[in-house]
Design an enzyme around this catalytic site. Sequence first.
Site, mmCIF file in Angstrom:
data_model
loop_
_atom_site.group_PDB
_atom_site.id
_atom_site.type_symbol
_atom_site.label_atom_id
_atom_site.label_comp_id
_atom_site.label_asym_id
_atom_site.label_seq_id
_atom_site.Cartn_x
_atom_site.Cartn_y
_atom_site.Cartn_z
ATOM 1 N N GLY A 94 3.013 8.674 10.509
ATOM 2 C CA GLY A 94 2.688 8.679 9.081
ATOM 3 C C GLY A 94 2.933 10.042 8.463
ATOM 4 N N ILE A 113 1.833 12.899 9.537
ATOM 5 C CA ILE A 113 1.892 14.001 10.502
ATOM 6 C C ILE A 113 3.348 14.436 10.662
ATOM 7 C CG2 ILE A 113 1.413 14.685 12.884
ATOM 8 C CD1 ILE A 113 -0.673 12.464 12.985
ATOM 9 N N GLY A 125 -2.019 5.351 6.332
ATOM 10 C CA GLY A 125 -2.712 5.445 5.053
ATOM 11 C C GLY A 125 -1.742 5.581 3.905
ATOM 12 N N GLY A 162 -11.233 -2.062 5.778
ATOM 13 C CA GLY A 162 -9.811 -1.961 5.487
ATOM 14 C C GLY A 162 -9.009 -1.153 6.483
ATOM 15 N N LYS A 215 8.594 0.970 11.695
ATOM 16 C CA LYS A 215 8.757 1.248 13.135
ATOM 17 C C LYS A 215 9.141 0.006 13.927
ATOM 18 C CE LYS A 215 4.081 0.934 12.254
ATOM 19 N NZ LYS A 215 3.463 1.283 10.962
ATOM 20 N N ASP A 243 2.323 -2.005 17.853
ATOM 21 C CA ASP A 243 2.581 -0.907 16.918
ATOM 22 C C ASP A 243 2.882 0.383 17.676
ATOM 23 O OD1 ASP A 243 2.175 0.375 14.074
ATOM 24 O OD2 ASP A 243 0.889 1.543 15.410
ATOM 25 N N THR A 276 0.819 -1.205 0.000
ATOM 26 C CA THR A 276 0.000 0.000 0.000
ATOM 27 C C THR A 276 0.857 1.260 0.000
ATOM 28 O OG1 THR A 276 -1.757 -1.150 1.187
ATOM 29 C CG2 THR A 276 -1.794 1.255 1.238
ATOM 30 N N GLU A 312 -6.235 -4.845 10.088
ATOM 31 C CA GLU A 312 -5.686 -6.001 9.385
ATOM 32 C C GLU A 312 -6.493 -7.260 9.716
ATOM 33 O OE1 GLU A 312 -3.250 -5.826 7.268
ATOM 34 O OE2 GLU A 312 -2.552 -3.778 7.667
ATOM 35 N N LYS A 316 6.422 2.796 18.140
ATOM 36 C CA LYS A 316 6.462 4.226 17.832
ATOM 37 C C LYS A 316 6.946 5.057 19.010
ATOM 38 C CE LYS A 316 2.759 3.827 14.408
ATOM 39 N NZ LYS A 316 1.308 4.025 14.154
#
Length: 382
Positions: free
Chosen positions: A117, A119, A286, A170, A88, A184, A10, A173, A188
């Site tokens: 992402g 930001i 995204g 979507g 990450k 996750d 993606t 996952e 980070k």
Amino acid sequence: MRIGLLGMGTIGSGVYEIVARRADMEIARVLDLRRIPGLGDKLTARFEDILEDESIDTVVELMGGLEPAHEFVVRALRAGKNVVTANKLMLSHHYAEVAQAACESGAGVRVSASVGGGIPYLHNLLRARRVDNILWVGGILNGTTNLILDTMQSSGAGFDEVLREAQRLGYAEADPSSDIDGIDVRSKITIAMNIAFGGVADTREVPTEGIRRLTGEDVRQFARMGRVCRFLARAERMEDGAVCACVEPVLLEKGAIEAAVCKNDNIASFEGEYVGVQHFFGQGAGKFPTAYAVVEDLRDLAAHPGKSHLRAGEPPLKLDARRLKKRYYLRTAAPVEVEAEALCAVGAGTAYITAALNTADMHALAARLRNIDGATFFAALR
């Protein structure tokens, strides 16, 4: 700039599309094991085709996971190729090694997209670090879990139902474990504290509690308490240099800025001694938001070859989860062994507000209670 792109998923496809519109950079090769129409001779299944191509000066790693991403990044840096990565998980486990490989070869490594992402969080944290003393870092750093929490609290639906809908759309996952169990976010906050505090933390030492055990009954109790639940990470540096870090659900007053962050948005924050509290809000993941951050890093590398985000030789950070105390919401059917006020029955258990506990003790308590009641849930009060 000629680029070797590792991974055409993606984010990789987003980077490919953005770069294709630019005249100052080119995707020369793409590493992917799948047959992808339209790539022609650019597609390869061999990393060596990128590593050994002297015309490729930069590698973009968007494979995800620990291996072979870690191996490929280190080999690329040691070969003198610049690296941009959004990975990450790999960075949180191999931060020092990646920084050292870049330092030794003179190549640059940039990681803006790994936290937040699109930001501009790490970008501004890196700038602030040059002149300020960063006191803490943290925020809502995962859009999937924020979407689940926000939907449960606005619709009254249960966790499983909301998760299934997020998967259908979507946002989650097929295996959501990394998101809902906090892995996750732990990755980070590890990267953010390393950059902010000038050290290297062992990500495995960050106490982490996910939202998997949250129920609709808990959410209704939060509403009666006038609270909003959000999934937060925070790392705070103490005066002696120790760092108190954790990832856990938090019950906020409705007026808290994080309580207003809805759907799959993120808010990443830090506080500097001089600049005060800074908040950065937007899409934390995204296709195009993250790809945008990757291409920003590529553009910066073109302007400043060899300039890295990571610094080599930084000392280990001392993590101590016993330095700060807070009260917790605790829901369990097991006997509670600490001072706590019973609120009411919630589902098959009882809801309590504990006396002030440090983070390490609360996480250890929950582990013991789950030997009796595996559904035990807790959230910090702020």
